[in-house]
Design an enzyme around this catalytic site. Sequence first.
Site, short mmCIF file in Angstrom:
data_model
loop_
_atom_site.label_atom_id
_atom_site.label_comp_id
_atom_site.label_asym_id
_atom_site.label_seq_id
_atom_site.Cartn_x
_atom_site.Cartn_y
_atom_site.Cartn_z
CG HIS A 18 94.80 -35.03 -36.10
ND1 HIS A 18 93.88 -34.04 -35.94
CD2 HIS A 18 95.82 -34.75 -35.26
CE1 HIS A 18 94.31 -33.17 -35.04
NE2 HIS A 18 95.49 -33.58 -34.61
CG ASP A 111 90.97 -33.53 -37.83
OD1 ASP A 111 91.65 -34.51 -37.53
OD2 ASP A 111 91.01 -32.44 -37.21
C1 U2F Z 1 98.93 -35.55 -31.86
O1 U2F Z 1 99.24 -36.79 -31.27
P1 U2F Z 1 100.47 -37.77 -31.17
O2 U2F Z 1 100.41 -38.75 -32.24
O3 U2F Z 1 101.76 -37.10 -31.01
O4 U2F Z 1 100.20 -38.46 -29.71
P2 U2F Z 1 98.95 -39.18 -29.11
O5 U2F Z 1 97.71 -38.41 -29.24
O6 U2F Z 1 99.36 -39.52 -27.74
O7 U2F Z 1 98.80 -40.51 -29.97
C2 U2F Z 1 99.83 -41.42 -30.14
C3 U2F Z 1 99.20 -42.74 -30.55
O8 U2F Z 1 100.23 -43.59 -31.06
C4 U2F Z 1 100.22 -44.84 -30.37
C5 U2F Z 1 99.53 -44.56 -29.04
C6 U2F Z 1 98.54 -43.45 -29.39
O9 U2F Z 1 97.30 -44.01 -29.81
O10 U2F Z 1 98.92 -45.73 -28.54
N1 U2F Z 1 101.60 -45.32 -30.18
C7 U2F Z 1 101.84 -46.65 -30.26
O11 U2F Z 1 100.93 -47.47 -30.46
N2 U2F Z 1 103.14 -47.09 -30.11
C8 U2F Z 1 104.17 -46.25 -29.88
O12 U2F Z 1 105.31 -46.75 -29.76
C9 U2F Z 1 103.91 -44.87 -29.80
C10 U2F Z 1 102.62 -44.44 -29.92
C11 U2F Z 1 99.37 -34.35 -31.04
F1 U2F Z 1 100.72 -34.37 -30.92
C12 U2F Z 1 98.70 -34.35 -29.68
O13 U2F Z 1 99.11 -33.23 -28.95
C13 U2F Z 1 97.19 -34.40 -29.84
O14 U2F Z 1 96.59 -34.49 -28.58
C14 U2F Z 1 96.81 -35.61 -30.71
C15 U2F Z 1 95.33 -35.71 -30.97
O15 U2F Z 1 94.84 -34.57 -31.59
O16 U2F Z 1 97.48 -35.54 -31.97
#
Ligand code: U2F
Length: 454
Positions: A18, A111
Site C-alpha cells: 500500500h 491511502d
Molecule cells: C496487497 O498486496 P500484496 O503485497 O499481497 O500483492 P501485490 O499487490 O501483488 O504486490 C506485491 C508487490 O511486491 C512485489 C511485486 C509487487 O509490486 O512486484 N514483489 C517483488 O518484487 N518480489 C517478490 O518476490 C514478491 C513480490 C493485497 F494483498 C492485494 O490483494 C491488493 O491488491 C494490494 C494492493 O492494494 O495490496
Amino acid sequence: MGSSECHVAVLAFPFATHAAPLLSLVEQLSAAFPSARFSFFNNQDSNSGLFRGRKPGAGNVKAYDVWDGTVAGEALVTHEEFIMAMPGNYVKAIAEAEAETGTKFGCFLTDAFLWFGGDLAAERGGVPWIALWTAGACSISAHLYTDFVRSLAAATPTGNGLEQKLKVIPGMSEISIGEMPGEILAKDLQAPFPGMIYNMALKLPGANAVVINSFQNLEPTVTDDIRSKLHKVFNIGPMILRQAAAATPKPPISDDHNCIPWLDSLPPASPPAVYLSFGSGLTPPPAEIVALAEALEAKRAPFLWSLKPHGVKHLPEGFLERTKEFGKIVPWAPQVQVLSHPGVGAFVTHCGWNSTLEAISFGVCLICRPFYGDQQINSRFVESVWEIGVKVEGGKFTKDETLKALNVVLDSDRGKLLKENVVKLKGEAMEAVKPHGSSTKEFQELVHLLNGYF
Ligand code: U2F
C-alpha cells in the site's frame, strides 16, 4: 508549478503493498510541485523500508513515523491493532508536524483505506482530500456497492445464491456475490478491518478526487460507473510503466539472488519459465506448497519461485535436489524485472493488484490462486473478462489442477489465445503512459486540479 508553497499531509497504510504506490504518486507530484512540501506519515517499520538509501530530508518529501501500538521490545502489532489505534496515532503525529513547521496542512493525500482524511481536511477549513486506491477500479466498485451486495447476499438462501452474478453492477456481470471481498460480506461491519473498509466506502464520495493505479481501457465500464459516483477519478496507471517512461526512471531493483542471470542462462530452446510469487506477505498453506512442488516437478518446465524460508521447509523431501537443474527458489525476486524477461511464460500468483498489473504491463499470462480481499475479483477479471489467464480449479493448489493450469497456459491453443490477449492489453497499457496516452492525460488533469488548490 504551484504558485505558493503548499504543505501536503500524506497518510500511508503501512501493510502489504500500500505505502509503496502512494510514495510513487508523491514522487510524481513532488516533481510537478517542487515548491510544495510532502510529509509522509506511516509506521516506522514501513518507513524504514521505503526510505532506505534515501538521504534524510532530501527533496521535498519528509517521512514521519506514526505510533503503531508497539511498546519497545514488543513484537509488531497486527493489522487489527493498528487499525484500532487509528485515527488517533495519525492525528497526534500530524499535530506535531504542524507545530514543528508552524503551518497547517493545506491538502490531505491518503491511502483510500484511511477514510478519516476527509474529516482532517474539513477540520482545516475544507482543504482538499485526495485518496489513492491502490487496487483496481473493479474492486473499488465492489466497495461502493457494499449495501446493495449485502442486501443481495442476505436475500439468498443460506449457502445458495452466492454464485449469482452481479449483472446489475456496470462492468461486473462476470463477478458472483461469493467473489466479493470478504469485508463486504463480513457478519460484523464494526470489526476493525471491515469497519475501516465500510467507512471508506461511505466517505470516498466526499473526497475531492480518487486516484487509481489502473488505466481507462482496462476497466472502461466499471470506471465510467464509478466516475458517476465519485467527484473525480484519475486513472494514472500502470504506475510501474509511468515510472519507466519518466524522465528520471528509478534505478533497477537489486537482484540479490541472481534471478535475472539465472533466467539469462536458460538454454534458448528451453520451454518458457514459470514464475511463482504470492505478493508481499502471503505464503500458501503447507499442503498447497507440496502440491505446487509436485506439479512443477511433473511439468519439468524451468521455474523461479519466490518463497520465504518458512515456506521452503514444507517442500517435499529431495525436491530441491531433484529440480536443481531447472528450478530456483529465492526468498524475494525482483518481480518487475522477472516479468519483463522474455524467458518467462507464466506467472502463478495470488492476483494482488500490483502483481496483476505488472503481468499485464509485461504481457505474461497468469495462473491465479486468490486468497483474500480484491484477489477473487481480480482473478475473475483475468479469467473471464480479459481472458489472459486461468484460475486454479477448485480454488486451491492440488497437483492435478496446477498441472492442468500450467498445461493450458504453456501448451495449448487456449494458452496461445490468452497470450495474444495479454500482449494486446500490454500494448494498451503502454499506450496509456505515452505522452498523449490516457493515464498521462489523467495525471496532468490531477496536477491541474491540485494547482487550483495549492
Ligand atoms: C496487497 O498486496 P500484496 O503485497 O499481497 O500483492 P501485490 O499487490 O501483488 O504486490 C506485491 C508487490 O511486491 C512485489 C511485486 C509487487 O509490486 O512486484 N514483489 C517483488 O518484487 N518480489 C517478490 O518476490 C514478491 C513480490 C493485497 F494483498 C492485494 O490483494 C491488493 O491488491 C494490494 C494492493 O492494494 O495490496
